[in-house]
Design a protein around this motif. Sequence first.
Motif, PDB file in Angstrom:
ATOM      1  N   GLU A   1       0.806  -1.225   0.000  1.00  0.00           N
ATOM      2  CA  GLU A   1       0.000   0.000   0.000  1.00  0.00           C
ATOM      3  C   GLU A   1       0.840   1.276   0.000  1.00  0.00           C
ATOM      4  O   GLU A   1       0.460   2.271  -0.600  1.00  0.00           O
ATOM      5  N   ASP A   2       1.993   1.236   0.661  1.00  0.00           N
ATOM      6  CA  ASP A   2       2.836   2.434   0.733  1.00  0.00           C
ATOM      7  C   ASP A   2       3.764   2.585  -0.476  1.00  0.00           C
ATOM      8  O   ASP A   2       4.592   3.484  -0.521  1.00  0.00           O
ATOM      9  N   GLY A   3       3.620   1.696  -1.458  1.00  0.00           N
ATOM     10  CA  GLY A   3       4.428   1.774  -2.669  1.00  0.00           C
ATOM     11  C   GLY A   3       5.699   0.959  -2.639  1.00  0.00           C
ATOM     12  O   GLY A   3       6.404   0.881  -3.640  1.00  0.00           O
ATOM     13  N   ALA A   4       6.016   0.347  -1.507  1.00  0.00           N
ATOM     14  CA  ALA A   4       7.218  -0.487  -1.405  1.00  0.00           C
ATOM     15  C   ALA A   4       7.057  -1.739  -2.270  1.00  0.00           C
ATOM     16  O   ALA A   4       6.041  -2.424  -2.193  1.00  0.00           O
ATOM     17  N   ALA A   5       8.063  -2.015  -3.076  1.00  0.00           N
ATOM     18  CA  ALA A   5       8.027  -3.186  -3.953  1.00  0.00           C
ATOM     19  C   ALA A   5       8.383  -4.448  -3.176  1.00  0.00           C
ATOM     20  O   ALA A   5       9.135  -4.405  -2.202  1.00  0.00           O
ATOM     21  N   TYR A   6       7.816  -5.563  -3.611  1.00  0.00           N
ATOM     22  CA  TYR A   6       8.193  -6.856  -3.036  1.00  0.00           C
ATOM     23  C   TYR A   6       8.320  -7.891  -4.139  1.00  0.00           C
ATOM     24  O   TYR A   6       7.723  -7.769  -5.213  1.00  0.00           O
ATOM     25  N   ASN A   7       9.124  -8.895  -3.866  1.00  0.00           N
ATOM     26  CA  ASN A   7       9.346 -10.018  -4.768  1.00  0.00           C
ATOM     27  C   ASN A   7       9.469 -11.230  -3.860  1.00  0.00           C
ATOM     28  O   ASN A   7      10.494 -11.388  -3.186  1.00  0.00           O
ATOM     29  N   VAL A   8       8.433 -12.060  -3.803  1.00  0.00           N
ATOM     30  CA  VAL A   8       8.416 -13.179  -2.869  1.00  0.00           C
ATOM     31  C   VAL A   8       8.199 -14.500  -3.583  1.00  0.00           C
ATOM     32  O   VAL A   8       7.664 -14.548  -4.693  1.00  0.00           O
TER      33      VAL A   8
ATOM     34  N   ASP B   1       5.164 -23.843   7.652  1.00  0.00           N
ATOM     35  CA  ASP B   1       6.039 -23.146   8.596  1.00  0.00           C
ATOM     36  C   ASP B   1       6.608 -21.847   8.029  1.00  0.00           C
ATOM     37  O   ASP B   1       6.990 -20.960   8.776  1.00  0.00           O
ATOM     38  N   ARG B   2       6.651 -21.726   6.714  1.00  0.00           N
ATOM     39  CA  ARG B   2       7.179 -20.514   6.069  1.00  0.00           C
ATOM     40  C   ARG B   2       6.467 -20.322   4.728  1.00  0.00           C
ATOM     41  O   ARG B   2       6.978 -20.721   3.684  1.00  0.00           O
ATOM     42  N   PRO B   3       5.277 -19.704   4.760  1.00  0.00           N
ATOM     43  CA  PRO B   3       4.458 -19.616   3.547  1.00  0.00           C
ATOM     44  C   PRO B   3       5.056 -18.761   2.434  1.00  0.00           C
ATOM     45  O   PRO B   3       4.826 -19.022   1.266  1.00  0.00           O
ATOM     46  N   VAL B   4       5.838 -17.722   2.797  1.00  0.00           N
ATOM     47  CA  VAL B   4       6.489 -16.883   1.793  1.00  0.00           C
ATOM     48  C   VAL B   4       7.919 -16.586   2.227  1.00  0.00           C
ATOM     49  O   VAL B   4       8.212 -16.489   3.416  1.00  0.00           O
ATOM     50  N   THR B   5       8.793 -16.452   1.240  1.00  0.00           N
ATOM     51  CA  THR B   5      10.168 -16.040   1.516  1.00  0.00           C
ATOM     52  C   THR B   5      10.468 -14.828   0.649  1.00  0.00           C
ATOM     53  O   THR B   5       9.933 -14.686  -0.449  1.00  0.00           O
ATOM     54  N   GLY B   6      11.320 -13.957   1.153  1.00  0.00           N
ATOM     55  CA  GLY B   6      11.755 -12.812   0.373  1.00  0.00           C
ATOM     56  C   GLY B   6      11.332 -11.470   0.935  1.00  0.00           C
ATOM     57  O   GLY B   6      11.912 -10.456   0.571  1.00  0.00           O
ATOM     58  N   SER B   7      10.318 -11.434   1.796  1.00  0.00           N
ATOM     59  CA  SER B   7       9.873 -10.168   2.368  1.00  0.00           C
ATOM     60  C   SER B   7       9.237 -10.415   3.729  1.00  0.00           C
ATOM     61  O   SER B   7       8.246 -11.144   3.832  1.00  0.00           O
ATOM     62  N   ARG B   8       9.815  -9.809   4.752  1.00  0.00           N
ATOM     63  CA  ARG B   8       9.241  -9.939   6.097  1.00  0.00           C
ATOM     64  C   ARG B   8       7.860  -9.305   6.172  1.00  0.00           C
ATOM     65  O   ARG B   8       6.980  -9.799   6.857  1.00  0.00           O
TER      66      ARG B   8
ATOM     67  N   ARG C   1      -4.943  -7.620  -1.004  1.00  0.00           N
ATOM     68  CA  ARG C   1      -4.380  -6.625  -0.089  1.00  0.00           C
ATOM     69  C   ARG C   1      -3.211  -5.824  -0.634  1.00  0.00           C
ATOM     70  O   ARG C   1      -2.767  -4.872   0.008  1.00  0.00           O
ATOM     71  N   THR C   2      -2.668  -6.215  -1.802  1.00  0.00           N
ATOM     72  CA  THR C   2      -1.543  -5.497  -2.403  1.00  0.00           C
ATOM     73  C   THR C   2      -1.815  -5.347  -3.895  1.00  0.00           C
ATOM     74  O   THR C   2      -2.798  -5.876  -4.411  1.00  0.00           O
ATOM     75  N   ARG C   3      -0.928  -4.671  -4.577  1.00  0.00           N
ATOM     76  CA  ARG C   3      -1.037  -4.564  -6.039  1.00  0.00           C
ATOM     77  C   ARG C   3      -0.060  -5.571  -6.652  1.00  0.00           C
ATOM     78  O   ARG C   3       1.147  -5.342  -6.669  1.00  0.00           O
ATOM     79  N   VAL C   4      -0.593  -6.690  -7.124  1.00  0.00           N
ATOM     80  CA  VAL C   4       0.234  -7.733  -7.731  1.00  0.00           C
ATOM     81  C   VAL C   4       0.509  -7.346  -9.192  1.00  0.00           C
ATOM     82  O   VAL C   4      -0.417  -7.052  -9.942  1.00  0.00           O
ATOM     83  N   VAL C   5       1.779  -7.337  -9.548  1.00  0.00           N
ATOM     84  CA  VAL C   5       2.184  -6.973 -10.892  1.00  0.00           C
ATOM     85  C   VAL C   5       2.371  -8.223 -11.744  1.00  0.00           C
ATOM     86  O   VAL C   5       1.983  -8.241 -12.913  1.00  0.00           O
TER      87      VAL C   5
END
Length: 77
Positions: free
Chosen positions: A8-15, A22-29, A69-73
């Motif tokens: 929402e704040d514009g921060a990019a993620y790549n997960v 035990d760990r559904p996603v990796t790459g972004s806390r 909940r996010t903008r998926v590219v």
Amino acid sequence: MRVIGTLEDGAAYNVEVTGREDRPVTGSRRVRALVEQYVGKPVLLGPLGPRRPLETGDTEAVVALLRERTRVVEVRQ
């Protein structure tokens, strides 16, 4: 499954959505915290449904939450 998007704040993620409970996603806390926050809550899998509770091992539901909940590219298999 690789998911690229922005929060929402514009921060990019790549997960990587792992499908592991035990760990559904990796790459972004931040994305991992978002997923953990919604565990057990209903997620809309498509524009018209169905709805099911989010489980960390359910890759389809995790990606649906990110779309909600996010903008998926991009989603890569």
